[in-house]
Scaffold this motif. Structure first.
Motif, PDB file in Angstrom:
ATOM      1  N   THR A  34       0.471  -1.194   0.198  1.00 14.64           N
ATOM      2  CA  THR A  34       0.150  -0.278   0.728  1.00 14.64           C
ATOM      3  C   THR A  34       0.499   1.212  -0.163  1.00 14.64           C
ATOM      4  OG1 THR A  34      -2.055  -0.907   1.053  1.00 14.64           O
ATOM      5  CG2 THR A  34      -1.664   1.371   1.226  1.00 14.64           C
ATOM      6  N   TRP A  35       0.734   1.815  -1.143  1.00 12.67           N
ATOM      7  CA  TRP A  35       0.959   3.270  -1.114  1.00 12.67           C
ATOM      8  C   TRP A  35       0.913   4.613  -0.598  1.00 12.67           C
ATOM      9  CZ3 TRP A  35       5.410   3.292  -5.010  1.00 12.67           C
ATOM     10  CH2 TRP A  35       6.312   5.265  -4.559  1.00 12.67           C
ATOM     11  N   VAL A  36       1.244   5.353   0.651  1.00  9.93           N
ATOM     12  CA  VAL A  36       1.265   6.579   1.451  1.00  9.93           C
ATOM     13  C   VAL A  36       1.207   7.731   0.519  1.00  9.93           C
ATOM     14  CG1 VAL A  36       0.972   7.078   3.365  1.00  9.93           C
ATOM     15  CG2 VAL A  36       1.278   5.015   3.182  1.00  9.93           C
ATOM     16  N   TYR A  37       0.327   8.227   0.659  1.00  5.09           N
ATOM     17  CA  TYR A  37       0.151   9.684   0.413  1.00  5.09           C
ATOM     18  C   TYR A  37       0.171  10.761   1.280  1.00  5.09           C
ATOM     19  CZ  TYR A  37      -0.473   7.561  -4.440  1.00  5.09           C
ATOM     20  OH  TYR A  37      -0.542   6.583  -5.057  1.00  5.09           O
ATOM     21  N   PRO A  38       1.461  11.533   1.731  1.00  4.54           N
ATOM     22  CA  PRO A  38       1.356  12.037   2.884  1.00  4.54           C
ATOM     23  C   PRO A  38       0.846  13.512   2.777  1.00  4.54           C
ATOM     24  CG  PRO A  38       3.403  12.018   2.317  1.00  4.54           C
ATOM     25  CD  PRO A  38       2.342  10.937   1.782  1.00  4.54           C
ATOM     26  N   GLY A  39       0.530  13.831   3.822  1.00  2.00           N
ATOM     27  CA  GLY A  39      -0.204  15.980   3.500  1.00  2.00           C
ATOM     28  C   GLY A  39       1.083  16.975   3.672  1.00  2.00           C
ATOM     29  N   HIS A  40       2.035  16.268   3.185  1.00  2.00           N
ATOM     30  CA  HIS A  40       3.317  16.989   3.419  1.00  2.00           C
ATOM     31  C   HIS A  40       4.372  15.868   3.291  1.00  2.00           C
ATOM     32  CE1 HIS A  40       2.105  20.591   5.306  1.00  2.00           C
ATOM     33  NE2 HIS A  40       1.599  19.647   6.067  1.00  2.00           N
ATOM     34  N   GLY A  41       5.745  16.581   2.276  1.00  2.00           N
ATOM     35  CA  GLY A  41       6.590  15.523   2.027  1.00  2.00           C
ATOM     36  C   GLY A  41       6.600  14.877   1.214  1.00  2.00           C
ATOM     37  N   ARG A  42       7.145  13.339   1.499  1.00  2.00           N
ATOM     38  CA  ARG A  42       7.301  12.106   0.097  1.00  2.00           C
ATOM     39  C   ARG A  42       6.807  11.288   0.281  1.00  2.00           C
ATOM     40  NH1 ARG A  42      14.203  12.090  -0.368  1.00  2.00           N
ATOM     41  NH2 ARG A  42      14.862  13.258  -1.408  1.00  2.00           N
ATOM     42  N   ASP A  43       6.099  10.817  -0.047  1.00  2.00           N
ATOM     43  CA  ASP A  43       5.895   9.326  -0.232  1.00  2.00           C
ATOM     44  C   ASP A  43       6.638   8.339   0.434  1.00  2.00           C
ATOM     45  OD1 ASP A  43       3.565  10.829  -2.068  1.00  2.00           O
ATOM     46  OD2 ASP A  43       3.689   9.137  -3.176  1.00  2.00           O
ATOM     47  N   THR A  44       5.579   7.097   1.509  1.00  2.00           N
ATOM     48  CA  THR A  44       6.048   6.105   1.563  1.00  2.00           C
ATOM     49  C   THR A  44       5.046   4.862   1.640  1.00  2.00           C
ATOM     50  OG1 THR A  44       7.531   4.988   3.264  1.00  2.00           O
ATOM     51  CG2 THR A  44       4.849   6.019   3.864  1.00  2.00           C
ATOM     52  N   THR A  45       5.515   3.340   1.945  1.00  2.00           N
ATOM     53  CA  THR A  45       5.045   2.538   2.217  1.00  2.00           C
ATOM     54  C   THR A  45       4.599   1.848   2.979  1.00  2.00           C
ATOM     55  OG1 THR A  45       6.692   0.709   1.136  1.00  2.00           O
ATOM     56  CG2 THR A  45       5.322   2.074  -0.298  1.00  2.00           C
TER      57      THR A  45
END
Length: 214
Positions: free
Chosen positions: A187-198
């Motif tokens: 699952t790919w995480v798209y946050p409110g600030h900064g870079r994405d993660t999983t």
């Protein structure tokens, strides 16, 4: 070019195509806020996550194809400073959790809670309520593979709870039970600030987060 999720203030959007949906990420404002434009691949209908700042840039990203909704992930002003202008220009419904809705600068036309669904064209997003950063923070999940977390989950930890142990415990518990215990590592995480993660990249650090209390 493949999607990385690395965007900069004043720079172009990073765009990726996933089954049924196009996701465009852009950075706006002075606090490195991310805004996300989601478009249904079949109908072209659009949804904006967090009209954070720079309404002209957000409207340029939206372009001439209408959007039907703007979702605000939580009540903090850096996530809604362009909301009034973008909502007026697009006529899109404004969506938020009822616990944070009173703090927004425009009336919320649809309140959503944990387990609700938001439709974009022919695709749906699941609403996940993550309590702690604010009372009404929400994340949006698409097909168990794409998770838009606002300020509740970032690379390296959960969102800011102002060193309040009860708020941290609530947010940590919600993130573990409603996200990590439910969703796969991919699952790919798209946050409110900064870079994405999983989730896979972050999962090994959960005990460290709990131990440090932030």
């Amino acid at each position: 070019m493949s999607y990385t999720g690395d965007v900069t203030k004043g720079g172009p959007a990073d765009v990726r195509e996933v089954p049924g949906l196009t996701i465009s990420k852009i950075e706006v404002g002075d606090w490195g806020n991310n805004a996300y434009l989601l478009r249904c691949a079949k109908t072209g209908d659009g949804l904006l996550i967090d009209a954070a700042a720079e309404p002209d840039r957000l409207l340029g990203l939206i372009g001439g194809t209408p959007i039907s909704a703007i979702v605000t992930t939580h009540q903090h002003a850096d996530h809604w400073m362009a909301l009034e202008d973008v909502a007026r220009a697009t006529g899109a419904q404004v969506i938020a959790h009822p616990l944070d809705a009173p703090e927004l600068p425009v009336p919320v036309t649809r309140e959503v809670g944990h387990g609700d669904r938001i439709t974009v064209g022919v695709v749906t997003l699941d609403v996940i309520h993550l309590r702690g950063h604010t009372p009404g923070s929400i994340a949006l999940l698409y097909q168990d593979g794409h998770l838009f977390t606002g300020d509740s989950l970032f690379p390296g930890g959960v969102g800011n709870t102002q060193k309040d142990p009860a708020r941290f415990e609530q947010l940590y518990t919600d993130v573990v039970e409603r996200i990590f215990d439910r969703l796969p590592d991919e699952t790919w995480v798209y946050p409110g600030h900064g870079r994405d993660t999983t989730l896979g990249a972050e999962r090994p650090s959960l005990p460290e987060w709990k131990a440090r209390g932030w």
